[in-house]
Each structure stands twice: as C-alpha cells, then as structure tokens.
Design a protein around this motif. Structure first.
Motif, PDB file in Angstrom:
ATOM      1  N   LYS A 124      16.587  54.326  50.002  1.00 53.07           N
ATOM      2  CA  LYS A 124      17.210  53.386  48.631  1.00 53.07           C
ATOM      3  C   LYS A 124      18.771  53.566  49.489  1.00 53.07           C
ATOM      4  N   THR A 125      19.401  52.403  49.046  1.00 51.74           N
ATOM      5  CA  THR A 125      21.076  53.297  49.760  1.00 51.74           C
ATOM      6  C   THR A 125      21.948  53.559  48.769  1.00 51.74           C
ATOM      7  N   ALA A 126      22.974  54.627  49.083  1.00 48.14           N
ATOM      8  CA  ALA A 126      24.007  55.228  48.259  1.00 48.14           C
ATOM      9  C   ALA A 126      23.893  54.716  47.303  1.00 48.14           C
ATOM     10  N   PHE A 183      22.295  63.576  47.691  1.00 46.23           N
ATOM     11  CA  PHE A 183      21.390  63.173  48.164  1.00 46.23           C
ATOM     12  C   PHE A 183      20.581  62.561  49.575  1.00 46.23           C
ATOM     13  N   ILE A 184      20.206  62.039  49.443  1.00 47.36           N
ATOM     14  CA  ILE A 184      19.700  61.375  51.423  1.00 47.36           C
ATOM     15  C   ILE A 184      19.308  59.789  51.194  1.00 47.36           C
ATOM     16  N   ALA A 185      19.672  59.206  52.095  1.00 49.02           N
ATOM     17  CA  ALA A 185      19.997  57.710  51.533  1.00 49.02           C
ATOM     18  C   ALA A 185      19.718  57.309  52.476  1.00 49.02           C
ATOM     19  N   GLU A 186      19.273  55.713  52.821  1.00 52.86           N
ATOM     20  CA  GLU A 186      18.609  55.463  54.030  1.00 52.86           C
ATOM     21  C   GLU A 186      18.226  55.746  54.678  1.00 52.86           C
ATOM     22  N   ASN A 187      16.916  56.173  53.949  1.00 56.94           N
ATOM     23  CA  ASN A 187      15.964  57.227  54.867  1.00 56.94           C
ATOM     24  C   ASN A 187      16.465  58.651  55.549  1.00 56.94           C
ATOM     25  N   ILE A 221      23.736  61.278  54.263  1.00 55.04           N
ATOM     26  CA  ILE A 221      24.263  61.690  53.144  1.00 55.04           C
ATOM     27  C   ILE A 221      24.732  62.034  52.128  1.00 55.04           C
ATOM     28  N   SER A 222      24.531  62.301  51.307  1.00 51.70           N
ATOM     29  CA  SER A 222      26.351  62.568  50.151  1.00 51.70           C
ATOM     30  C   SER A 222      26.296  63.562  49.661  1.00 51.70           C
ATOM     31  N   LEU A 223      27.166  63.926  49.308  1.00 51.15           N
ATOM     32  CA  LEU A 223      27.191  65.485  48.992  1.00 51.15           C
ATOM     33  C   LEU A 223      28.140  64.971  47.626  1.00 51.15           C
ATOM     34  N   PRO A 224      28.047  65.844  46.080  1.00 48.29           N
ATOM     35  CA  PRO A 224      28.267  65.820  44.592  1.00 48.29           C
ATOM     36  C   PRO A 224      29.654  66.242  45.612  1.00 48.29           C
ATOM     37  N   THR A 225      30.931  65.163  44.735  1.00 46.47           N
ATOM     38  CA  THR A 225      32.140  65.705  45.058  1.00 46.47           C
ATOM     39  C   THR A 225      32.708  67.517  44.283  1.00 46.47           C
ATOM     40  N   ASP A 226      31.946  68.424  44.174  1.00 48.62           N
ATOM     41  CA  ASP A 226      32.972  69.650  44.318  1.00 48.62           C
ATOM     42  C   ASP A 226      32.389  70.389  45.500  1.00 48.62           C
ATOM     43  N   TRP A 227      30.940  69.648  45.883  1.00 45.60           N
ATOM     44  CA  TRP A 227      30.363  70.537  47.104  1.00 45.60           C
ATOM     45  C   TRP A 227      31.318  71.695  47.943  1.00 45.60           C
ATOM     46  N   PRO A 228      31.304  72.725  48.471  1.00 47.98           N
ATOM     47  CA  PRO A 228      31.988  73.374  48.600  1.00 47.98           C
ATOM     48  C   PRO A 228      32.281  72.936  50.604  1.00 47.98           C
ATOM     49  N   GLY A 229      33.154  72.965  50.670  1.00 47.52           N
ATOM     50  CA  GLY A 229      34.030  73.112  51.965  1.00 47.52           C
ATOM     51  C   GLY A 229      33.894  71.309  51.832  1.00 47.52           C
ATOM     52  N   GLY A 267      16.851  60.365  60.274  1.00 48.58           N
ATOM     53  CA  GLY A 267      15.872  60.394  59.977  1.00 48.58           C
ATOM     54  C   GLY A 267      15.998  61.429  58.731  1.00 48.58           C
ATOM     55  N   LYS A 268      14.884  61.547  57.330  1.00 48.39           N
ATOM     56  CA  LYS A 268      14.176  62.433  56.704  1.00 48.39           C
ATOM     57  C   LYS A 268      14.622  63.743  56.501  1.00 48.39           C
ATOM     58  N   GLY A 269      13.644  64.292  57.677  1.00 50.57           N
ATOM     59  CA  GLY A 269      13.831  65.099  58.358  1.00 50.57           C
ATOM     60  C   GLY A 269      14.967  65.951  58.917  1.00 50.57           C
ATOM     61  N   PRO A 270      15.372  65.783  59.453  1.00 55.41           N
ATOM     62  CA  PRO A 270      15.922  66.186  59.744  1.00 55.41           C
ATOM     63  C   PRO A 270      18.106  66.236  58.498  1.00 55.41           C
ATOM     64  N   ALA A 271      17.664  65.472  58.129  1.00 53.17           N
ATOM     65  CA  ALA A 271      18.532  65.342  56.999  1.00 53.17           C
ATOM     66  C   ALA A 271      18.184  66.948  55.751  1.00 53.17           C
ATOM     67  N   VAL A 272      16.713  66.984  55.750  1.00 51.74           N
ATOM     68  CA  VAL A 272      15.685  67.950  54.897  1.00 51.74           C
ATOM     69  C   VAL A 272      16.567  69.055  55.447  1.00 51.74           C
ATOM     70  N   GLU A 273      16.385  69.480  56.588  1.00 59.12           N
ATOM     71  CA  GLU A 273      16.555  71.018  57.192  1.00 59.12           C
ATOM     72  C   GLU A 273      18.390  71.739  56.993  1.00 59.12           C
ATOM     73  N   TRP A 274      18.938  70.014  57.281  1.00 65.85           N
ATOM     74  CA  TRP A 274      20.645  69.789  57.412  1.00 65.85           C
ATOM     75  C   TRP A 274      21.173  70.807  56.178  1.00 65.85           C
TER      76      TRP A 274
END
Length: 269
Positions: A49-51, A68-72, A76-84, A188-195
C-alpha cells in the motif's frame, strides 16, 4: 519460541494477512493487537500500500507511534519523534521515484508494444474495479511515490523480455496478491525489515527478535529477513518457499484469523 517480554518486533503484511482479503476487516486480530500494544511491542505495517493508505490505517489500528514500510519496501516512513530522523515528512524513498518508474514503463511500452496497464494508466474507477476498494481509498492507492502496480495482459515470452529490460534500467518486478509491482532493484520488504531491525537494536544493543507475517510472494523477502515467519494461507496458488523453514509456521486459516493463529502458535505469554 519467543516470549511476549522479549525484545520483539512484529512486521506484518496487510491485505490477506492482518486485513481480510475481501472485507479488509482486522477484527479477529484485535485481541493480539491489544496484547502487543500493552507489552510495548512495535507492530510495523509492511505492505504494498501507499504511504497515504497506510497513514490512514495506522490511525484506525492505533499504531501511529511506530514506523511503517510502504510500497513493498520502496519507502520507509518514520514517526515524527524518531531519534535522529532526517527523512522528509513524506518518507524515505529507496531506489527510483514514481516519476522515473512511469517514464521507463511508458518508454518500454511504446518501444516494444508490451501489453500491460498500471495505476498511472487508468482512472480511479478502474482501480476500484480491480481491487474492490471504495473510490476514496482507490484514490489514496494511486498516490504513489516509489512503485507501480500493474496487470500484465501479454504472453510469457514478452513478459520475460519486459523483466529483462526493467532489470537493465535498475528496476525489478515483485509479485503481489493481485498485481505485479515495479520498483527500484535495491528496494524490497526484506532490506527494509533488516534496516529497521538494526535501528531498533542500536539504542540498547540488545538483539531484537523479529516476527514476520504475510501471505503473498511479495512477502517472502520480509519472511526471510525475520527470525520467525508466519506464512498465512493465501487466496492464490503461488509457491511460498522460504530460506529457513524451521523458523516458519504455515497457517490453516486465512487473513486475520490466520494472523491470530500464527501468533497463538509462536508467542509464549
């Protein structure tokens, strides 16, 4: 088997997994979502799905505090308070942009007369007909930033040529439940999950224990990248081979019922 108080991460596909393939309901999984929330276990939506679509679902699922991880895996979208956090509010694109992908697809179709249609070729009503989404949701699904879903109408020989030419343009094809998805070769979902798993491990140094749940071929990279995999029974006939079957559980139920069945089997309370 992992315990609920381990340093858990849950990565989950949406359509046909956490969400019912037909109704898009997640009600059978709600008990586990509540349990994971109470234990402060991140549930990371990992989807084609899209962001724009995921942001809406995150609110409904009460998961807005997590990435969350979008578009396969192309974003990668990070929350606004994500460190750094350095990414823009719209997220971090991995690989080619949507405009670059569309340009390549149009060029290949004009040059070789390939028979396919992507979201960028059709009206929102056609996306409704393809997916069963409501019109407003179909418009969100068309707000793409790093991948293009398409339906192939040509023959197998042309498809092999199409895939070869995409590869030469640093693009790749991955198979979803309903569509082929074109995106950057390195995405890909795999690289995004690993990151993301590495990001969660870095602050404490404590290894994370990751669980992946998915039902389609485009989930295989995610399932291979997690410590434990739940292969949810899908509405398709595609093979779902994994690199490590001993860490996998294959459900006998579909959708959110299968999602619940998988966590019931894997996580010790």
């Amino acid at each position: 088997m992992p315990y609920l108080d381990d340093n858990l991460l849950v990565f989950t596909d949406l359509d046909g997994s956490l969400l019912d393939h037909h109704s898009y309901s997640w009600q059978p999984a709600q008990e586990w979502l509540n349990r994971l929330s109470a234990a402060h276990v991140p549930v990371i939506l990992t989807t084609s799905k899209t962001a724009a679509e995921v942001a809406q679902l995150q609110q409904q699922l009460m998961l807005t505090q997590h990435p969350f991880i979008a578009e396969n895996g192309a974003m990668i979208s990070l929350p606004t308070d994500w460190p750094g956090k350095k990414e823009s509010p719209t997220g971090h694109i991995i690989g080619a942009s949507y405009e670059e992908i569309r340009h390549t697809l149009i060029t290949l179709r004009q040059r070789y007369d390939f028979e396919f249609r992507g979201f960028g070729d059709v009206s929102p009503q056609q996306v409704v007909d393809w997916t069963g989404l409501e019109l407003a949701d179909a418009k969100l699904a068309m707000q793409r930033e790093a991948s293009e879903p398409l339906i192939w109408f040509g023959n197998e020989l042309d498809f092999a040529r199409f895939e070869k030419y995409l590869h030469e343009e640093n693009l790749a094809l991955t198979r979803g439940g309903r569509f082929w998805h074109v995106m950057g070769k390195e995405a890909g979902k795999g690289p995004a999950v690993e990151w993301l798993s590495q990001q969660y491990q870095q602050p404490s140094g404590k290894p994370v224990v990751s669980i992946g749940l998915g039902d389609g071929p485009n989930d295989i990279g995610m399932l291979n990248a997690t410590d434990y995999a739940v292969v949810i029974l899908g509405h398709h006939t595609h093979a779902m081979p994994l690199e490590k079957e001993n860490g996998a559980f294959r459900t006998t139920q579909r959708g959110p019922e299968g999602w619940k069945q998988g966590l019931d089997h894997l996580i010790r309370l």
